[in-house]
Design a protein around this motif. Structure first.
Motif, PDB file in Angstrom:
ATOM      1  N   LEU A 281      -8.805  20.107  10.167  1.00  0.00           N
ATOM      2  CA  LEU A 281      -8.943  18.754   9.632  1.00  0.00           C
ATOM      3  C   LEU A 281      -8.135  18.771   8.348  1.00  0.00           C
ATOM      4  O   LEU A 281      -8.198  19.736   7.580  1.00  0.00           O
ATOM      5  CB  LEU A 281     -10.405  18.440   9.316  1.00  0.00           C
ATOM      6  N   ARG A 282      -7.338  17.721   8.114  1.00  0.00           N
ATOM      7  CA  ARG A 282      -6.434  17.722   6.976  1.00  0.00           C
ATOM      8  C   ARG A 282      -6.456  16.403   6.214  1.00  0.00           C
ATOM      9  O   ARG A 282      -6.717  15.359   6.779  1.00  0.00           O
ATOM     10  CB  ARG A 282      -5.015  18.018   7.462  1.00  0.00           C
ATOM     11  N   ALA A 283      -6.188  16.511   4.950  1.00  0.00           N
ATOM     12  CA  ALA A 283      -6.048  15.327   4.112  1.00  0.00           C
ATOM     13  C   ALA A 283      -4.666  15.377   3.503  1.00  0.00           C
ATOM     14  O   ALA A 283      -4.180  16.445   3.112  1.00  0.00           O
ATOM     15  CB  ALA A 283      -7.111  15.322   3.022  1.00  0.00           C
ATOM     16  N   ILE A 284      -4.005  14.220   3.466  1.00  0.00           N
ATOM     17  CA  ILE A 284      -2.700  14.121   2.832  1.00  0.00           C
ATOM     18  C   ILE A 284      -2.913  13.402   1.510  1.00  0.00           C
ATOM     19  O   ILE A 284      -3.402  12.261   1.502  1.00  0.00           O
ATOM     20  CB  ILE A 284      -1.690  13.336   3.717  1.00  0.00           C
ATOM     21  N   LEU A 285      -2.600  14.081   0.431  1.00  0.00           N
ATOM     22  CA  LEU A 285      -2.809  13.531  -0.907  1.00  0.00           C
ATOM     23  C   LEU A 285      -1.450  13.268  -1.548  1.00  0.00           C
ATOM     24  O   LEU A 285      -0.440  13.866  -1.165  1.00  0.00           O
ATOM     25  CB  LEU A 285      -3.596  14.528  -1.778  1.00  0.00           C
ATOM     26  N   GLY A 286      -1.427  12.381  -2.526  1.00  0.00           N
ATOM     27  CA  GLY A 286      -0.169  12.110  -3.206  1.00  0.00           C
ATOM     28  C   GLY A 286      -0.370  11.961  -4.701  1.00  0.00           C
ATOM     29  O   GLY A 286      -1.415  11.457  -5.140  1.00  0.00           O
ATOM     30  N   ASN A 287       0.622  12.398  -5.476  1.00  0.00           N
ATOM     31  CA  ASN A 287       0.545  12.148  -6.919  1.00  0.00           C
ATOM     32  C   ASN A 287       0.759  10.647  -7.164  1.00  0.00           C
ATOM     33  O   ASN A 287       1.002   9.883  -6.219  1.00  0.00           O
ATOM     34  CB  ASN A 287       1.543  13.032  -7.687  1.00  0.00           C
ATOM     35  N   ASP A 288       0.646  10.229  -8.412  1.00  0.00           N
ATOM     36  CA  ASP A 288       0.712   8.788  -8.711  1.00  0.00           C
ATOM     37  C   ASP A 288       2.002   8.144  -8.209  1.00  0.00           C
ATOM     38  O   ASP A 288       1.996   7.016  -7.721  1.00  0.00           O
ATOM     39  CB  ASP A 288       0.556   8.550 -10.218  1.00  0.00           C
ATOM     40  N   VAL A 289       3.120   8.874  -8.352  1.00  0.00           N
ATOM     41  CA  VAL A 289       4.418   8.353  -7.891  1.00  0.00           C
ATOM     42  C   VAL A 289       4.371   8.103  -6.378  1.00  0.00           C
ATOM     43  O   VAL A 289       4.839   7.071  -5.891  1.00  0.00           O
ATOM     44  CB  VAL A 289       5.563   9.342  -8.238  1.00  0.00           C
ATOM     45  N   ALA A 290       3.785   9.049  -5.656  1.00  0.00           N
ATOM     46  CA  ALA A 290       3.690   8.934  -4.192  1.00  0.00           C
ATOM     47  C   ALA A 290       2.818   7.752  -3.784  1.00  0.00           C
ATOM     48  O   ALA A 290       3.207   6.944  -2.931  1.00  0.00           O
ATOM     49  CB  ALA A 290       3.135  10.225  -3.604  1.00  0.00           C
ATOM     50  N   ILE A 291       1.638   7.654  -4.385  1.00  0.00           N
ATOM     51  CA  ILE A 291       0.689   6.591  -4.012  1.00  0.00           C
ATOM     52  C   ILE A 291       1.308   5.216  -4.288  1.00  0.00           C
ATOM     53  O   ILE A 291       1.229   4.301  -3.459  1.00  0.00           O
ATOM     54  CB  ILE A 291      -0.649   6.753  -4.784  1.00  0.00           C
ATOM     55  N   LYS A 292       1.958   5.092  -5.441  1.00  0.00           N
ATOM     56  CA  LYS A 292       2.601   3.818  -5.805  1.00  0.00           C
ATOM     57  C   LYS A 292       3.688   3.453  -4.774  1.00  0.00           C
ATOM     58  O   LYS A 292       3.742   2.314  -4.304  1.00  0.00           O
ATOM     59  CB  LYS A 292       3.203   3.954  -7.209  1.00  0.00           C
ATOM     60  N   ALA A 293       4.519   4.436  -4.441  1.00  0.00           N
ATOM     61  CA  ALA A 293       5.602   4.192  -3.474  1.00  0.00           C
ATOM     62  C   ALA A 293       5.035   3.776  -2.111  1.00  0.00           C
ATOM     63  O   ALA A 293       5.536   2.850  -1.465  1.00  0.00           O
ATOM     64  CB  ALA A 293       6.473   5.435  -3.339  1.00  0.00           C
ATOM     65  N   TYR A 294       3.978   4.477  -1.689  1.00  0.00           N
ATOM     66  CA  TYR A 294       3.354   4.140  -0.408  1.00  0.00           C
ATOM     67  C   TYR A 294       2.851   2.700  -0.408  1.00  0.00           C
ATOM     68  O   TYR A 294       3.095   1.942   0.524  1.00  0.00           O
ATOM     69  CB  TYR A 294       2.172   5.069  -0.128  1.00  0.00           C
ATOM     70  N   ARG A 295       2.120   2.324  -1.469  1.00  0.00           N
ATOM     71  CA  ARG A 295       1.504   0.990  -1.497  1.00  0.00           C
ATOM     72  C   ARG A 295       2.526  -0.116  -1.596  1.00  0.00           C
ATOM     73  O   ARG A 295       2.310  -1.226  -1.119  1.00  0.00           O
ATOM     74  CB  ARG A 295       0.505   0.914  -2.652  1.00  0.00           C
ATOM     75  N   GLU A 296       3.661   0.208  -2.240  1.00  0.00           N
ATOM     76  CA  GLU A 296       4.716  -0.789  -2.366  1.00  0.00           C
ATOM     77  C   GLU A 296       5.687  -0.737  -1.184  1.00  0.00           C
ATOM     78  O   GLU A 296       6.635  -1.516  -1.127  1.00  0.00           O
ATOM     79  CB  GLU A 296       5.478  -0.572  -3.683  1.00  0.00           C
ATOM     80  N   GLY A 297       5.460   0.220  -0.289  1.00  0.00           N
ATOM     81  CA  GLY A 297       6.350   0.371   0.866  1.00  0.00           C
ATOM     82  C   GLY A 297       7.762   0.753   0.462  1.00  0.00           C
ATOM     83  O   GLY A 297       8.728   0.400   1.129  1.00  0.00           O
ATOM     84  N   LYS A 298       7.854   1.490  -0.639  1.00  0.00           N
ATOM     85  CA  LYS A 298       9.158   1.854  -1.205  1.00  0.00           C
ATOM     86  C   LYS A 298       9.773   3.049  -0.466  1.00  0.00           C
ATOM     87  O   LYS A 298       9.188   4.129  -0.424  1.00  0.00           O
ATOM     88  CB  LYS A 298       8.944   2.230  -2.679  1.00  0.00           C
ATOM     89  N   LEU A 299      10.956   2.837   0.100  1.00  0.00           N
ATOM     90  CA  LEU A 299      11.681   3.913   0.797  1.00  0.00           C
ATOM     91  C   LEU A 299      13.152   3.879   0.372  1.00  0.00           C
ATOM     92  O   LEU A 299      13.718   2.782   0.283  1.00  0.00           O
ATOM     93  CB  LEU A 299      11.593   3.740   2.310  1.00  0.00           C
ATOM     94  N   PRO A 300      13.797   4.998   0.114  1.00  0.00           N
ATOM     95  CA  PRO A 300      13.214   6.340   0.117  1.00  0.00           C
ATOM     96  C   PRO A 300      12.240   6.534  -1.045  1.00  0.00           C
ATOM     97  O   PRO A 300      12.263   5.773  -2.006  1.00  0.00           O
ATOM     98  CB  PRO A 300      14.448   7.237  -0.048  1.00  0.00           C
ATOM     99  N   PHE A 301      11.398   7.543  -0.929  1.00  0.00           N
ATOM    100  CA  PHE A 301      10.466   7.866  -2.003  1.00  0.00           C
ATOM    101  C   PHE A 301      11.261   8.249  -3.250  1.00  0.00           C
ATOM    102  O   PHE A 301      12.283   8.940  -3.143  1.00  0.00           O
ATOM    103  CB  PHE A 301       9.564   9.027  -1.593  1.00  0.00           C
ATOM    104  N   PRO A 302      10.833   7.800  -4.422  1.00  0.00           N
ATOM    105  CA  PRO A 302      11.576   8.122  -5.645  1.00  0.00           C
ATOM    106  C   PRO A 302      11.430   9.597  -6.052  1.00  0.00           C
ATOM    107  O   PRO A 302      10.454  10.254  -5.658  1.00  0.00           O
ATOM    108  CB  PRO A 302      10.928   7.221  -6.696  1.00  0.00           C
ATOM    109  N   ASP A 303      12.384  10.066  -6.798  1.00  0.00           N
ATOM    110  CA  ASP A 303      12.288  11.419  -7.339  1.00  0.00           C
ATOM    111  C   ASP A 303      10.983  11.539  -8.130  1.00  0.00           C
ATOM    112  O   ASP A 303      10.595  10.603  -8.835  1.00  0.00           O
ATOM    113  CB  ASP A 303      13.482  11.706  -8.261  1.00  0.00           C
ATOM    114  N   GLY A 304      10.341  12.669  -8.001  1.00  0.00           N
ATOM    115  CA  GLY A 304       9.068  12.880  -8.682  1.00  0.00           C
ATOM    116  C   GLY A 304       7.884  12.721  -7.736  1.00  0.00           C
ATOM    117  O   GLY A 304       6.756  13.091  -8.070  1.00  0.00           O
ATOM    118  N   THR A 305       8.159  12.171  -6.550  1.00  0.00           N
ATOM    119  CA  THR A 305       7.102  12.062  -5.532  1.00  0.00           C
ATOM    120  C   THR A 305       6.660  13.460  -5.110  1.00  0.00           C
ATOM    121  O   THR A 305       7.498  14.316  -4.829  1.00  0.00           O
ATOM    122  CB  THR A 305       7.634  11.333  -4.270  1.00  0.00           C
TER     123      THR A 305
END
Lengths: 173, 173
Positions: A62-86
């Motif tokens: 069983l796995r959980a995928i976690l993201g730092n703040d940069v990742a979570i923000k990019a995901y919620r905004e649907g931002k692609l490609p993910f910005p540096d720092g993700t």
């Protein structure tokens, strides 16, 4: 006697081919620079949840995928490609039935997180990791970098997700 | 003809008994005060991850158990009972196979989060919820409180976990 000689020859040829194959995933010298200085990034276990999954087969986790703040923000905004720092972390635990939960439900249906297996990371730095889609890949076993895991091998499996910047996991709302 | 009359009578008696049974879980007037004022608590989706699970059966979901800062701190310190102010959230999504992931793994083994099902909460207020072990229970369907879910019914299923302050989920390191 002739067929026995052919058999021996065939085995010899087979072994030669086997010896010539690289171990998967192989270890390349130029990929040896450790990500995060060879240490688990601070506070990754507190990062926001992107999604969850269950892998059967030899992984059986069983796995959980976690993201730092940069990742979570990019995901919620649907931002692609993910910005540096993700940074995206995959934490996983063995998949074990819960007898305690099953008693309450009155049937065998509940599976929970057992012992941790390993932790994997994808870190975005489009310049540093240009050869692997801008992503660095790392795995930690018991808190230590797993030397047998090399970025090029990770990347080749992630290539089918190119349209989503090589990231398979979608955000679970 | 006589046996037909008996059959009709038996069906009538059966229906009468069925009509007299309360819907499970029933709705009690004194439990109607909505938790969190009937709204999803702000930012719960950003809370820290406690653990993950898979429920088969009619639930058939993948779930993550999240906790507010009070909850995460108590878990990590092994503090029992949980202090007032603890909130534990159970988010869940339908359990769906990922064809995309299976292609990469070369076998059917990957299950991911599909559509969200509902969100459940346990909130600790030892005074307010004294009659249910100090815990208030709530469920939200599509962001709205689920009127059919009453705390006493939730609590009765949580009673076997009394030794861990009525909380089943253990922290996954």
């Amino acid at each position: 006697m002739k067929s026995f000689t052919i058999l021996i020859l065939a085995i010899a040829v087979g072994l030669t081919i086997l010896a010539a194959l690289p171990f998967a995933p192989g270890h390349a010298e130029d990929e040896a620079t450790p990500i995060f200085g060879g240490k688990l990034p601070d506070g990754y276990r507190d990062w926001g949840l992107i999604s969850v999954a269950h892998e059967e087969g030899s992984l059986n986790d069983l796995r959980a995928i976690l993201g730092n703040d940069v990742a979570i923000k990019a995901y919620r905004e649907g931002k692609l490609p993910f910005p540096d720092g993700t940074i995206i972390a995959r934490v996983a635990w063995s998949y074990v039935p819960s007898e305690e939960n099953n008693k309450v439900f009155g049937r065998r249906q509940s599976f929970v997180a057992g012992l941790p297996t390993n932790v994997q990371f994808m870190v975005k730095d489009s310049r540093k990791y240009a050869s692997t889609g801008g992503w660095g890949f790392a795995q930690f076993n018991d808190g230590k970098p797993a030397a047998e895991v090399v970025p090029s091998a990770c990347f080749s499996c992630h290539e089918p997700a190119k349209a989503r910047d090589f990231v398979f996991t979608r955000y679970a709302p």
